[in-house]
Design a protein around this motif. Structure first.
Motif, PDB file in Angstrom:
ATOM      1  N   ARG A  78       0.172  13.500  13.850  1.00 23.40           N
ATOM      2  CA  ARG A  78      -0.694  12.209  13.529  1.00 23.40           C
ATOM      3  C   ARG A  78       0.030  11.188  14.347  1.00 23.40           C
ATOM      4  O   ARG A  78       1.111  10.933  13.945  1.00 23.40           O
ATOM      5  N   TYR A 111       4.012   7.635   2.195  1.00 22.70           N
ATOM      6  CA  TYR A 111       4.627   6.117   2.949  1.00 22.70           C
ATOM      7  C   TYR A 111       4.125   5.014   2.393  1.00 22.70           C
ATOM      8  O   TYR A 111       2.895   4.951   1.895  1.00 22.70           O
ATOM      9  N   LYS A 142       6.698   0.668   7.585  1.00 21.96           N
ATOM     10  CA  LYS A 142       6.336   1.649   7.017  1.00 21.96           C
ATOM     11  C   LYS A 142       7.850   2.488   6.725  1.00 21.96           C
ATOM     12  O   LYS A 142       8.878   2.702   7.491  1.00 21.96           O
ATOM     13  N   ASN A 200       0.629   5.354   0.736  1.00 23.37           N
ATOM     14  CA  ASN A 200      -0.467   6.256   1.437  1.00 23.37           C
ATOM     15  C   ASN A 200       0.268   7.687   1.194  1.00 23.37           C
ATOM     16  O   ASN A 200       1.425   8.028   1.218  1.00 23.37           O
ATOM     17  N   TYR A 237      -4.298  -1.709   5.356  1.00 21.64           N
ATOM     18  CA  TYR A 237      -4.972  -1.290   6.662  1.00 21.64           C
ATOM     19  C   TYR A 237      -5.816  -2.055   7.164  1.00 21.64           C
ATOM     20  O   TYR A 237      -6.919  -2.794   6.371  1.00 21.64           O
ATOM     21  N   HIS A 273       4.076   4.681  15.156  1.00 21.86           N
ATOM     22  CA  HIS A 273       4.545   5.706  14.199  1.00 21.86           C
ATOM     23  C   HIS A 273       3.638   7.020  14.384  1.00 21.86           C
ATOM     24  O   HIS A 273       2.633   6.785  14.464  1.00 21.86           O
ATOM     25  N   GLY A 274       4.431   7.997  14.376  1.00 16.09           N
ATOM     26  CA  GLY A 274       3.476   9.200  14.087  1.00 16.09           C
ATOM     27  C   GLY A 274       4.649  10.418  13.749  1.00 16.09           C
ATOM     28  O   GLY A 274       5.774  10.190  13.547  1.00 16.09           O
ATOM     29  N   PHE A 275       3.918  11.553  13.408  1.00 13.19           N
ATOM     30  CA  PHE A 275       4.654  12.797  13.011  1.00 13.19           C
ATOM     31  C   PHE A 275       3.901  13.910  13.190  1.00 13.19           C
ATOM     32  O   PHE A 275       2.982  13.907  13.407  1.00 13.19           O
ATOM     33  N   HIS A 331       0.523   5.572  16.073  1.00 13.50           N
ATOM     34  CA  HIS A 331      -0.371   4.576  15.621  1.00 13.50           C
ATOM     35  C   HIS A 331       0.364   3.142  15.386  1.00 13.50           C
ATOM     36  O   HIS A 331       1.585   3.253  14.801  1.00 13.50           O
ATOM     37  N   GLU A 340      -6.269  -1.162  14.447  1.00 13.37           N
ATOM     38  CA  GLU A 340      -5.607  -0.047  14.957  1.00 13.37           C
ATOM     39  C   GLU A 340      -5.629   0.351  16.129  1.00 13.37           C
ATOM     40  O   GLU A 340      -6.601   0.151  16.939  1.00 13.37           O
ATOM     41  N   LYS A 355      -9.078  10.158  17.845  1.00 14.53           N
ATOM     42  CA  LYS A 355      -8.601   8.968  18.297  1.00 14.53           C
ATOM     43  C   LYS A 355      -7.164   9.065  18.675  1.00 14.53           C
ATOM     44  O   LYS A 355      -6.840   8.438  19.967  1.00 14.53           O
ATOM     45  N   GLN A 407       0.846  -1.200   0.024  1.00  9.83           N
ATOM     46  CA  GLN A 407      -0.021  -0.126   0.226  1.00  9.83           C
ATOM     47  C   GLN A 407       0.640   1.335   0.041  1.00  9.83           C
ATOM     48  O   GLN A 407       1.882   1.241   0.664  1.00  9.83           O
TER      49      GLN A 407
HETATM   50  C1  LIG Z   1      -4.423   4.989   7.661  1.00  7.87           C
HETATM   51  C2  LIG Z   1      -5.666   4.880   6.718  1.00  7.87           C
HETATM   52  C3  LIG Z   1      -6.781   5.548   6.795  1.00  7.87           C
HETATM   53  N1  LIG Z   1      -7.606   5.462   5.925  1.00  7.87           N
HETATM   54  C4  LIG Z   1      -8.902   6.076   6.139  1.00  7.87           C
HETATM   55  C5  LIG Z   1      -9.561   6.035   7.441  1.00  7.87           C
HETATM   56  C6  LIG Z   1     -10.276   7.491   7.723  1.00  7.87           C
HETATM   57  O1  LIG Z   1     -11.452   7.490   7.091  1.00  7.87           O
HETATM   58  C7  LIG Z   1      -9.327   8.303   6.954  1.00  7.87           C
HETATM   59  C8  LIG Z   1      -8.245   8.981   7.872  1.00  7.87           C
HETATM   60  O2  LIG Z   1      -7.702   8.141   8.639  1.00  7.87           O
HETATM   61  P1  LIG Z   1      -6.851   8.386   9.973  1.00  7.87           P
HETATM   62  O3  LIG Z   1      -7.196   9.615  10.772  1.00  7.87           O
HETATM   63  O4  LIG Z   1      -6.478   7.325  10.609  1.00  7.87           O
HETATM   64  O5  LIG Z   1      -5.351   8.909   9.291  1.00  7.87           O
HETATM   65  P2  LIG Z   1      -3.925   9.003  10.065  1.00  7.87           P
HETATM   66  O6  LIG Z   1      -4.393   9.709  11.337  1.00  7.87           O
HETATM   67  O7  LIG Z   1      -3.337   9.844   9.119  1.00  7.87           O
HETATM   68  O8  LIG Z   1      -3.450   7.820  10.500  1.00  7.87           O
HETATM   69  C9  LIG Z   1      -2.228   7.366  10.040  1.00  7.87           C
HETATM   70  O9  LIG Z   1      -1.370   7.923  11.003  1.00  7.87           O
HETATM   71  C10 LIG Z   1      -0.077   7.493  10.975  1.00  7.87           C
HETATM   72  C11 LIG Z   1       0.947   8.639  10.424  1.00  7.87           C
HETATM   73  C12 LIG Z   1       0.314   6.158  10.536  1.00  7.87           C
HETATM   74  O10 LIG Z   1       1.480   5.730  10.864  1.00  7.87           O
HETATM   75  C13 LIG Z   1      -0.742   5.390  10.042  1.00  7.87           C
HETATM   76  O11 LIG Z   1      -0.304   4.800   8.943  1.00  7.87           O
HETATM   77  C14 LIG Z   1      -2.040   5.916  10.081  1.00  7.87           C
HETATM   78  O12 LIG Z   1      -2.751   5.365  11.545  1.00  7.87           O
HETATM   79  O13 LIG Z   1      -8.521   7.606   6.010  1.00  7.87           O
HETATM   80  C15 LIG Z   1      -7.797   4.533   4.814  1.00  7.87           C
HETATM   81  O14 LIG Z   1      -8.713   4.287   4.238  1.00  7.87           O
HETATM   82  N2  LIG Z   1      -6.738   3.696   4.789  1.00  7.87           N
HETATM   83  C16 LIG Z   1      -5.517   3.685   5.630  1.00  7.87           C
HETATM   84  O15 LIG Z   1      -4.495   3.073   5.514  1.00  7.87           O
END
Ligand SMILES: Cc1cn([C@H]2C[C@H](O)[C@@H](COP(=O)(O)OP(=O)(O)O[C@H]3O[C@H](C)C(=O)[C@H](O)[C@H]3O)O2)c(=O)[nH]c1=O
Length: 182
Positions: A59, A131, A71, A49, A137, A118-120, A62, A142, A168, A47
């Motif tokens: 973010r 990434y 990643k 992203n 996913y 992981h986060g940033f 996670h 999660e 979250k 995948q």
């Molecule tokens: C991660 C992911 C999210 N989504 C959808 C689910 C939600 O509707 C929307 C936002 O998701 P989320 O708020 O979890 O996105 P991030 O906060 O950027 O999450 C990521 O943040 C940190 C940096 C991480 O390392 C992870 O890869 C991942 O958890 O995208 C998807 O459809 N596919 C995916 O792989």
């Protein structure tokens, strides 16, 4: 490609070659053979992203407790502090974290293997964060580790921060009660 070790042996920073000329630059952002040689194992990504975040967004932290994801992260616009926390209970560096400034300018990438949270944190006006992941996913698996858990003690910035967080992430668990890997 330069391979820069971190304080946690399985987490490495990569600096791909950049070929500049009067048009701009070229760089191989991913090369399977080169990457596998750099980390010393065969990895298959399934995948790609892309997230865009404004300044002061954080973010993380996670991880997927099942179907864990490795990643390979980079930034193509802006500047972030990228952080990995070792959640492998059997690891000598369990609970320890490492960070790296990853930006469009330095073109650094960080390899965060399975077993890490992981986060940033975004340091520029906005950041485009790209990434690759080694597993799909799986929202049902999660988990969020609390970004400011004092037991882990991640230093996100020289000054205290009040980041923009998702619900979250506001509700992330401290290490003392978080689900971790064997
Ligand atoms: C991660 C992911 C999210 N989504 C959808 C689910 C939600 O509707 C929307 C936002 O998701 P989320 O708020 O979890 O996105 P991030 O906060 O950027 O999450 C990521 O943040 C940190 C940096 C991480 O390392 C992870 O890869 C991942 O958890 O995208 C998807 O459809 N596919 C995916 O792989």
């Amino acid at each position: 490609m330069q391979v820069i070790p971190t304080a946690i042996p399985d987490v490495v920073v990569l600096e791909p070659e950049v070929y500049g000329d009067d048009r701009g630059f070229f760089s191989e952002s991913y090369n399977r053979n080169g990457f596998n040689a750099a980390i010393g194992r065969e990895v298959e990504f399934v995948q790609d992203n892309h997230s865009r975040s404004a300044r002061n967004v954080l973010r993380g932290l996670h991880y997927q407790i099942q179907q864990a994801q490795g990643k390979l992260v980079r930034v193509v616009t802006g500047d972030v502090l990228d952080v990995a926390v070792d959640l492998r209970r059997s690891s000598p560096t369990f609970g320890r974290w490492v960070s790296c400034r990853v930006s469009a300018d330095n073109k650094r990438q960080m390899w965060v293997p399975e077993g890490f949270a992981h986060g940033f944190y975004v340091l520029s006006e906005f950041a485009d964060f790209l990434y690759k992941t080694t597993n799909y996913y799986a929202p049902q698996h999660e988990r969020s580790l609390l970004w400011n858990d004092p037991e882990v003690g991640v230093v996100w910035s020289e000054e205290p921060i009040a980041p923009v967080l998702s619900r979250k992430d506001r509700e992330g668990k401290p290490l003392s009660v978080a689900e971790v890997y064997p």
